[in-house]
Design a protein around this motif. Structure first.
Motif, PDB file in Angstrom:
ATOM      1  N   GLY A   1      -9.587  18.018  15.030  1.00 40.28           N
ATOM      2  CA  GLY A   1     -10.230  17.334  16.146  1.00 40.28           C
ATOM      3  C   GLY A   1     -10.867  16.030  15.731  1.00 40.28           C
ATOM      4  N   SER A   2     -11.219  15.230  16.725  1.00 42.72           N
ATOM      5  CA  SER A   2     -11.846  13.953  16.442  1.00 42.72           C
ATOM      6  C   SER A   2     -13.291  14.152  16.021  1.00 42.72           C
ATOM      7  CB  SER A   2     -11.794  13.065  17.694  1.00 42.72           C
ATOM      8  OG  SER A   2     -12.756  12.043  17.577  1.00 42.72           O
ATOM      9  N   GLY A   3     -13.706  13.393  15.014  1.00 41.65           N
ATOM     10  CA  GLY A   3     -15.083  13.471  14.562  1.00 41.65           C
ATOM     11  C   GLY A   3     -16.066  12.944  15.592  1.00 41.65           C
ATOM     12  N   ASP A   4     -15.561  12.259  16.637  1.00 42.17           N
ATOM     13  CA  ASP A   4     -16.458  11.690  17.647  1.00 42.17           C
ATOM     14  C   ASP A   4     -16.847  12.692  18.734  1.00 42.17           C
ATOM     15  OD1 ASP A   4     -16.474   9.251  16.360  1.00 42.17           O
ATOM     16  OD2 ASP A   4     -14.679   8.539  17.414  1.00 42.17           O
ATOM     17  N   GLU A   5     -16.142  13.832  18.817  1.00 44.60           N
ATOM     18  CA  GLU A   5     -16.514  14.837  19.835  1.00 44.60           C
ATOM     19  C   GLU A   5     -17.906  15.369  19.525  1.00 44.60           C
ATOM     20  OE1 GLU A   5     -13.466  17.980  20.188  1.00 44.60           O
ATOM     21  OE2 GLU A   5     -12.124  16.504  19.288  1.00 44.60           O
ATOM     22  N   PRO A   6     -18.591  15.866  20.571  1.00 46.33           N
ATOM     23  CA  PRO A   6     -19.913  16.452  20.318  1.00 46.33           C
ATOM     24  C   PRO A   6     -19.788  17.630  19.335  1.00 46.33           C
ATOM     25  CG  PRO A   6     -19.436  16.324  22.701  1.00 46.33           C
ATOM     26  CD  PRO A   6     -18.206  15.888  22.003  1.00 46.33           C
ATOM     27  N   GLY A   7     -20.708  17.705  18.409  1.00 45.44           N
ATOM     28  CA  GLY A   7     -20.672  18.799  17.432  1.00 45.44           C
ATOM     29  C   GLY A   7     -19.680  18.590  16.304  1.00 45.44           C
ATOM     30  N   HIS A   8     -18.995  17.436  16.327  1.00 46.40           N
ATOM     31  CA  HIS A   8     -18.020  17.143  15.270  1.00 46.40           C
ATOM     32  C   HIS A   8     -18.538  16.052  14.342  1.00 46.40           C
ATOM     33  CE1 HIS A   8     -14.115  19.032  16.824  1.00 46.40           C
ATOM     34  NE2 HIS A   8     -15.088  19.513  17.585  1.00 46.40           N
ATOM     35  N   GLY A   9     -17.837  15.813  13.250  1.00 49.15           N
ATOM     36  CA  GLY A   9     -18.212  14.724  12.355  1.00 49.15           C
ATOM     37  C   GLY A   9     -17.000  14.232  11.581  1.00 49.15           C
ATOM     38  N   TRP A  10     -17.209  13.181  10.799  1.00 36.21           N
ATOM     39  CA  TRP A  10     -16.132  12.618   9.979  1.00 36.21           C
ATOM     40  C   TRP A  10     -16.406  12.891   8.510  1.00 36.21           C
ATOM     41  CZ3 TRP A  10     -11.873  11.165  12.342  1.00 36.21           C
ATOM     42  CH2 TRP A  10     -11.936  10.666  13.661  1.00 36.21           C
ATOM     43  N   MET A  11     -15.397  13.263   7.800  1.00 34.24           N
ATOM     44  CA  MET A  11     -15.539  13.499   6.367  1.00 34.24           C
ATOM     45  C   MET A  11     -14.632  12.527   5.614  1.00 34.24           C
ATOM     46  SD  MET A  11     -14.628  16.951   4.265  1.00 34.24           S
ATOM     47  CE  MET A  11     -14.728  17.803   5.783  1.00 34.24           C
ATOM     48  N   GLU A  12     -15.238  11.875   4.615  1.00 31.01           N
ATOM     49  CA  GLU A  12     -14.471  10.930   3.816  1.00 31.01           C
ATOM     50  C   GLU A  12     -13.512  11.720   2.916  1.00 31.01           C
ATOM     51  OE1 GLU A  12     -17.155   8.156   1.916  1.00 31.01           O
ATOM     52  OE2 GLU A  12     -15.832   8.245   0.158  1.00 31.01           O
ATOM     53  N   LEU A  13     -12.226  11.366   2.965  1.00 35.37           N
ATOM     54  CA  LEU A  13     -11.275  12.187   2.212  1.00 35.37           C
ATOM     55  C   LEU A  13     -10.551  11.430   1.107  1.00 35.37           C
ATOM     56  CD1 LEU A  13     -10.376  15.082   2.180  1.00 35.37           C
ATOM     57  CD2 LEU A  13      -8.439  14.463   3.621  1.00 35.37           C
ATOM     58  N   LEU A  14     -10.092  10.237   1.402  1.00 39.86           N
ATOM     59  CA  LEU A  14      -9.301   9.569   0.357  1.00 39.86           C
ATOM     60  C   LEU A  14      -9.355   8.053   0.471  1.00 39.86           C
ATOM     61  CD1 LEU A  14      -6.476   8.627   1.916  1.00 39.86           C
ATOM     62  CD2 LEU A  14      -5.903  11.007   1.564  1.00 39.86           C
ATOM     63  N   GLY A  15      -9.006   7.406  -0.645  1.00 40.49           N
ATOM     64  CA  GLY A  15      -8.951   5.957  -0.696  1.00 40.49           C
ATOM     65  C   GLY A  15      -7.509   5.503  -0.630  1.00 40.49           C
ATOM     66  N   SER A  16      -7.282   4.364   0.022  1.00 40.70           N
ATOM     67  CA  SER A  16      -5.901   3.894   0.128  1.00 40.70           C
ATOM     68  C   SER A  16      -5.887   2.420   0.517  1.00 40.70           C
ATOM     69  CB  SER A  16      -5.140   4.723   1.158  1.00 40.70           C
ATOM     70  OG  SER A  16      -5.744   4.570   2.424  1.00 40.70           O
ATOM     71  N   GLY A  17      -4.708   1.901   0.685  1.00 40.56           N
ATOM     72  CA  GLY A  17      -4.589   0.513   1.109  1.00 40.56           C
ATOM     73  C   GLY A  17      -3.205  -0.030   0.805  1.00 40.56           C
ATOM     74  N   MET A  18      -3.024  -1.301   1.155  1.00 40.48           N
ATOM     75  CA  MET A  18      -1.777  -1.986   0.814  1.00 40.48           C
ATOM     76  C   MET A  18      -1.918  -2.487  -0.621  1.00 40.48           C
ATOM     77  SD  MET A  18      -0.248  -1.478   3.573  1.00 40.48           S
ATOM     78  CE  MET A  18       1.286  -2.325   3.181  1.00 40.48           C
ATOM     79  N   VAL A  19      -0.909  -2.223  -1.442  1.00 39.45           N
ATOM     80  CA  VAL A  19      -1.004  -2.581  -2.863  1.00 39.45           C
ATOM     81  C   VAL A  19      -1.248  -4.083  -2.998  1.00 39.45           C
ATOM     82  CG1 VAL A  19       0.138  -2.526  -5.111  1.00 39.45           C
ATOM     83  CG2 VAL A  19       0.540  -0.689  -3.454  1.00 39.45           C
ATOM     84  N   ASN A  20      -2.281  -4.430  -3.732  1.00 41.72           N
ATOM     85  CA  ASN A  20      -2.649  -5.828  -3.952  1.00 41.72           C
ATOM     86  C   ASN A  20      -1.483  -6.570  -4.607  1.00 41.72           C
ATOM     87  OD1 ASN A  20      -3.827  -8.229  -5.202  1.00 41.72           O
ATOM     88  ND2 ASN A  20      -5.800  -7.304  -4.658  1.00 41.72           N
ATOM     89  N   ARG A  21      -1.151  -7.763  -4.090  1.00 40.70           N
ATOM     90  CA  ARG A  21       0.019  -8.471  -4.624  1.00 40.70           C
ATOM     91  C   ARG A  21      -0.144  -8.816  -6.100  1.00 40.70           C
ATOM     92  NH1 ARG A  21       2.382 -12.496  -1.789  1.00 40.70           N
ATOM     93  NH2 ARG A  21       2.724 -13.767  -3.643  1.00 40.70           N
ATOM     94  N   ARG A  22      -1.383  -8.924  -6.551  1.00 38.92           N
ATOM     95  CA  ARG A  22      -1.598  -9.180  -7.982  1.00 38.92           C
ATOM     96  C   ARG A  22      -1.132  -7.987  -8.833  1.00 38.92           C
ATOM     97  NH1 ARG A  22      -4.749 -12.997  -9.918  1.00 38.92           N
ATOM     98  NH2 ARG A  22      -5.623 -11.616 -11.503  1.00 38.92           N
ATOM     99  N   VAL A  23      -1.337  -6.770  -8.303  1.00 43.44           N
ATOM    100  CA  VAL A  23      -0.910  -5.566  -9.023  1.00 43.44           C
ATOM    101  C   VAL A  23       0.617  -5.497  -9.086  1.00 43.44           C
ATOM    102  CG1 VAL A  23      -0.944  -3.028  -9.002  1.00 43.44           C
ATOM    103  CG2 VAL A  23      -3.007  -4.304  -8.386  1.00 43.44           C
ATOM    104  N   ILE A  24       1.252  -5.836  -7.956  1.00 42.32           N
ATOM    105  CA  ILE A  24       2.722  -5.840  -7.907  1.00 42.32           C
ATOM    106  C   ILE A  24       3.275  -6.844  -8.914  1.00 42.32           C
ATOM    107  CG2 ILE A  24       4.706  -6.374  -6.424  1.00 42.32           C
ATOM    108  CD1 ILE A  24       3.208  -5.153  -4.101  1.00 42.32           C
ATOM    109  N   GLU A  25       2.605  -7.996  -8.960  1.00 41.02           N
ATOM    110  CA  GLU A  25       3.019  -9.057  -9.872  1.00 41.02           C
ATOM    111  C   GLU A  25       2.841  -8.627 -11.337  1.00 41.02           C
ATOM    112  OE1 GLU A  25       2.675 -13.574  -8.547  1.00 41.02           O
ATOM    113  OE2 GLU A  25       0.769 -12.638  -9.070  1.00 41.02           O
ATOM    114  N   MET A  26       1.653  -8.076 -11.638  1.00 44.00           N
ATOM    115  CA  MET A  26       1.391  -7.661 -13.025  1.00 44.00           C
ATOM    116  C   MET A  26       2.297  -6.510 -13.443  1.00 44.00           C
ATOM    117  SD  MET A  26      -2.664  -8.118 -13.828  1.00 44.00           S
ATOM    118  CE  MET A  26      -3.351  -7.851 -12.196  1.00 44.00           C
ATOM    119  N   SER A  27       2.856  -5.786 -12.462  1.00 42.09           N
ATOM    120  CA  SER A  27       3.775  -4.696 -12.786  1.00 42.09           C
ATOM    121  C   SER A  27       5.222  -5.194 -12.855  1.00 42.09           C
ATOM    122  CB  SER A  27       3.653  -3.578 -11.747  1.00 42.09           C
ATOM    123  OG  SER A  27       2.324  -3.124 -11.680  1.00 42.09           O
TER     124      SER A  27
END
Ligand code: DAH
Length: 364
Positions: free
Chosen positions: A277-303
């Motif tokens: 369910g959505s953390g915004d519903e009454p009685g609900h909440g959000w839990m931080e689970l994981l880190g992510s993102g688009m791979v930084n172009r500098r990392v792609i370059e260095m690889s």
């Protein structure tokens, strides 16, 4: 040649009851001091005419006795094998419950589940060394020497070695496997990299060694939508709930740009957080689970790849935390105590392999 002695020897071989008796006859006849061997030796002292006459008989006797010995030995060996096969039976129908059983640690179980889920989405499993160098662990991930994020990792360093450029350390995350895989396999690629990581930190929710799984997709035209779909599909399959709701929140990691943290919605049931369910519903909440993102172009370059051609997304998540959430353990330290009672309680049957068709969730 003494014909009578030959026939006596052949009879003795025939009558021999066991391999020891056969061996004794062999030594008496063909051993270094055996009578056949001595007869052969005596040929050397003979005049050549005499030798030509005597030799064939001795050779023939030697061959006859040697053959008889070999045949008898083979027959006795066969009989011994038959006898042991008949007496040493193993009843495979005996119940296994009589035998002490091992169980699969929740961390291994969750790693197997992750591999199964991601294999279905075309991800291979990649690995890297736990003893890493600072280039792979930091520099190539866009954390140069003076970068403040380095200090945040509470790194276990090895003593600096003379003549070695890169400082060695215990990897603080599975992210260096991103770099290693891009360098060794090029693009496109889709991998997960589960494994142990190390940080100098210890309390109820932190242990100096813990587990992460890294995900990396590199291809042409990859965007944040691919990331969101992949995370959502993975989390629904992992928690075996269709109502998992994901919230992406802007964040910062040196190796991704943009970076997002993914939160999942939960509800409180009897004081426990139950995902869904959505953390915004009454009685609900959000839990931080994981880190992510688009791979930084500098990392792609260095690889070693061209960031104008290749893009990708990455994520990293704590495997122990996933296990705690799914299977309801609350003290991380107990994971690594090796207490057999804990393992018996929280462990999984080795016969219960996670498969998508049967359900990746184990019945403990
Ligand atoms: N390596 C990060 C850590 O250990 C986790 C992480 C964040 C991994 C974002 C990623 C990512 O691949 O994109 O804290």
């Amino acid at each position: 040649m003494d014909d009578q002695r030959i026939s006596e020897t052949l009879a003795a071989i025939d009558a021999a009851a066991d391999v020891d008796a056969v061996e004794a006859i062999r030594i008496a006849a063909l051993g270094k001091q055996g009578w056949i061997s001595l007869a052969l030796k005596s040929l050397g002292a003979m005049a050549s005419e005499e030798r030509t006459k005597a030799a064939p008989a001795i050779q023939a006797a030697r061959e006859k006795i040697a053959n008889a010995l070999a045949e008898k030995k083979a027959a006795l060996d066969d009989a011994a094998l038959e006898a042991s096969l008949a007496s040493e039976t193993l009843d495979l129908t005996l119940p296994a419950s009589e035998v002490p059983k091992g169980s699969v640690h929740p961390v291994s179980q969750v790693m197997d589940e992750l591999a199964e889920i991601f294999a279905d989405m075309g991800f291979a499993v990649a690995t890297g060394p736990e003893i890493e160098d600072d280039w792979h662990n930091f520099t190539a991930l866009n954390m140069p020497e003076s970068h403040p994020a380095r200090a945040m990792h509470d790194t276990f360093y090895f003593p600096q070695q003379e003549g070695v450029d890169h400082r060695m350390l215990l990897r603080t995350h599975t992210s260096p496997v991103q770099v290693r895989t891009m360098v060794s396999q090029g693009a496109p690629l889709r991998i997960i990299a589960p494994g142990r990581v190390y940080r100098s930190d210890s309390d109820a929710t932190h242990t100096p060694m813990f587990h992460q799984v890294e995900g990396l997709v590199i291809d042409r035209g990859i965007h944040l939508g691919h990331l969101k779909w992949t995370l959502e599909t993975f989390l629904k399959a992992f928690f075996e709930r269709e109502d998992i709701v994901l919230r992406l929140r802007p964040s910062y990691f040196p190796f991704t740009e943009p970076s997002v943290e993914a939160d999942v919605g939960f509800a409180l049931e009897n004081g426990r957080r139950v995902l869904g369910g959505s953390g915004d519903e009454p009685g609900h909440g959000w839990m931080e689970l994981l880190g992510s993102g688009m791979v930084n172009r500098r990392v792609i370059e260095m690889s070693g790849l061209d960031p104008d051609e290749w893009q990708g997304f990455a994520f990293g998540v704590g495997v122990d935390r996933l296990a705690m959430l799914k299977y309801g353990m609350d003290d991380l330290r107990a994971f690594f105590d090796g207490d057999v009672r804990w393992l018996r309680h929280y462990g999984f049957s080795p016969f219960d392999q996670p498969t998508l068709s049967a359900g990746v969730g184990a019945r403990a």
